[in-house]
Design a protein around this motif. Sequence first.
Motif, PDB file in Angstrom:
ATOM      1  N   UNK A  50       0.862  -1.182   0.000  1.00 59.53           N
ATOM      2  CA  UNK A  50       0.000   0.000   0.000  1.00 59.53           C
ATOM      3  C   UNK A  50       0.895   1.226   0.000  1.00 59.53           C
ATOM      4  N   UNK A  51       0.609   2.150  -0.902  1.00 60.68           N
ATOM      5  CA  UNK A  51       1.440   3.351  -1.024  1.00 60.68           C
ATOM      6  C   UNK A  51       0.621   4.597  -0.721  1.00 60.68           C
ATOM      7  N   UNK A  52       1.168   5.452   0.149  1.00 62.55           N
ATOM      8  CA  UNK A  52       0.584   6.769   0.383  1.00 62.55           C
ATOM      9  C   UNK A  52       1.063   7.678  -0.748  1.00 62.55           C
ATOM     10  N   UNK A  53       0.311   7.754  -1.803  1.00 58.05           N
ATOM     11  CA  UNK A  53       0.757   8.463  -3.000  1.00 58.05           C
ATOM     12  C   UNK A  53       0.840   9.959  -2.759  1.00 58.05           C
ATOM     13  N   UNK A  54       1.872  10.574  -3.337  1.00 62.55           N
ATOM     14  CA  UNK A  54       2.004  12.020  -3.304  1.00 62.55           C
ATOM     15  C   UNK A  54       2.252  12.613  -1.935  1.00 62.55           C
ATOM     16  N   UNK A  55       2.742  11.813  -0.996  1.00 61.30           N
ATOM     17  CA  UNK A  55       2.973  12.341   0.338  1.00 61.30           C
ATOM     18  C   UNK A  55       1.702  12.677   1.078  1.00 61.30           C
ATOM     19  N   UNK A  79       3.648  -1.173   3.803  1.00 63.53           N
ATOM     20  CA  UNK A  79       3.205   0.207   3.591  1.00 63.53           C
ATOM     21  C   UNK A  79       4.399   1.067   3.186  1.00 63.53           C
ATOM     22  N   UNK A  80       4.219   1.812   2.086  1.00 64.46           N
ATOM     23  CA  UNK A  80       5.262   2.676   1.550  1.00 64.46           C
ATOM     24  C   UNK A  80       4.884   4.140   1.731  1.00 64.46           C
ATOM     25  N   UNK A  81       5.891   4.968   1.940  1.00 68.00           N
ATOM     26  CA  UNK A  81       5.658   6.403   2.148  1.00 68.00           C
ATOM     27  C   UNK A  81       5.214   7.116   0.881  1.00 68.00           C
ATOM     28  N   UNK A  82       5.595   6.598  -0.296  1.00 63.06           N
ATOM     29  CA  UNK A  82       5.355   7.337  -1.518  1.00 63.06           C
ATOM     30  C   UNK A  82       6.306   8.521  -1.625  1.00 63.06           C
ATOM     31  N   UNK A  83       5.977   9.460  -2.499  1.00 63.42           N
ATOM     32  CA  UNK A  83       6.863  10.598  -2.757  1.00 63.42           C
ATOM     33  C   UNK A  83       6.690  11.656  -1.679  1.00 63.42           C
ATOM     34  N   UNK A  84       7.667  11.789  -0.827  1.00 58.29           N
ATOM     35  CA  UNK A  84       7.636  12.861   0.164  1.00 58.29           C
ATOM     36  C   UNK A  84       9.034  13.247   0.627  1.00 58.29           C
ATOM     37  N   UNK A  85       9.963  12.315   0.573  1.00 57.69           N
ATOM     38  CA  UNK A  85      11.297  12.574   1.102  1.00 57.69           C
ATOM     39  C   UNK A  85      11.953  13.782   0.451  1.00 57.69           C
ATOM     40  N   UNK A  86      11.666  14.011  -0.841  1.00 51.38           N
ATOM     41  CA  UNK A  86      12.317  15.126  -1.543  1.00 51.38           C
ATOM     42  C   UNK A  86      11.947  16.481  -0.957  1.00 51.38           C
ATOM     43  N   UNK A  87      10.811  16.535  -0.236  1.00 51.62           N
ATOM     44  CA  UNK A  87      10.407  17.805   0.361  1.00 51.62           C
ATOM     45  C   UNK A  87      11.195  18.122   1.639  1.00 51.62           C
TER      46      UNK A  87
END
Length: 283
Positions: A50-55, A79-87
């Motif tokens: 399961x991915x939390x898409x888009x942070x 469970x995956x964080x999705x894209x957020x680390x770049x922020x």
Amino acid sequence: MSAYRWKSFSEDEDRPEKPRRFGVTEMRGPLSCLALQDMFESMGQFVDGLKFAGGSHSLMAEDFIKEIINLAHEHDVYVSTGDWAEHLLHKGPTAFKQYIDECKRMGFDTIELNVGSLGLPEEDLLRYIRLIKSVGLRAKPQFAVKFNSSDIPVVDNRAYGAYRAPTSRSSSEVVEDIPLLIRRAERCLEAGADMIMIDADDLCRYADSVRSDLVARIIGRLGLERTMFEVSHPNTSEWFIHSYGPRVNLFVDHSQVMNLECLRGRSLGGNHTSIFRPSYLLV
């Protein structure tokens, strides 16, 4: 033992129980906890991640995030964080380490790193992957097939034996460079990354325009089990299953999970969508 309970397949169908190393289905989940619970109860055996898409988790209350994570774990879904680390990276390594520790504390299993958005030197990217692995979490870098030409090194930094067609480009041009993608993905795997996510843009967004040559080169170098493709349309899922069989790893929207699993079963052929139609529509 087969993971299927509601229909039977041929004996040579390779579909193991969870946790699976191949044939992984990761989904972008609904934001409603009730809807997610209904989905897990009806199709949980077919969902691996399961991915939390888009942070999206950054906008949720901590208790709600933990509730979703615990619900997923009850059904053996990572469970995956999705894209957020770049922020967070612009705040420095300390903030990123705090982010990793917070993800670990809350129960996340995988931290995804969007390589294109991060804009990091390669050695820094590898350092962050090792940092994620050091706390016992999985690391999944996400690559696109296009790079800013200014990011492409002047000297060769690509997979051994890979060919790069000569191109003329300006410093701001966005260009394809599959050999560079492969080389960097290989280095991420060497650093401990568990899976490489390939962005759908410009590669496999639509079934009638899938870049089959590029997909073949990526899978040929990285391996089917270490690569996951983002799929935006059910017809594209069908192309992947038809081309590479049920062992291919795909990331889909939650609305596509059942359709994808039917395709993995190879029992419904090109008419697979008929399973969702009421009987009165089939006359």
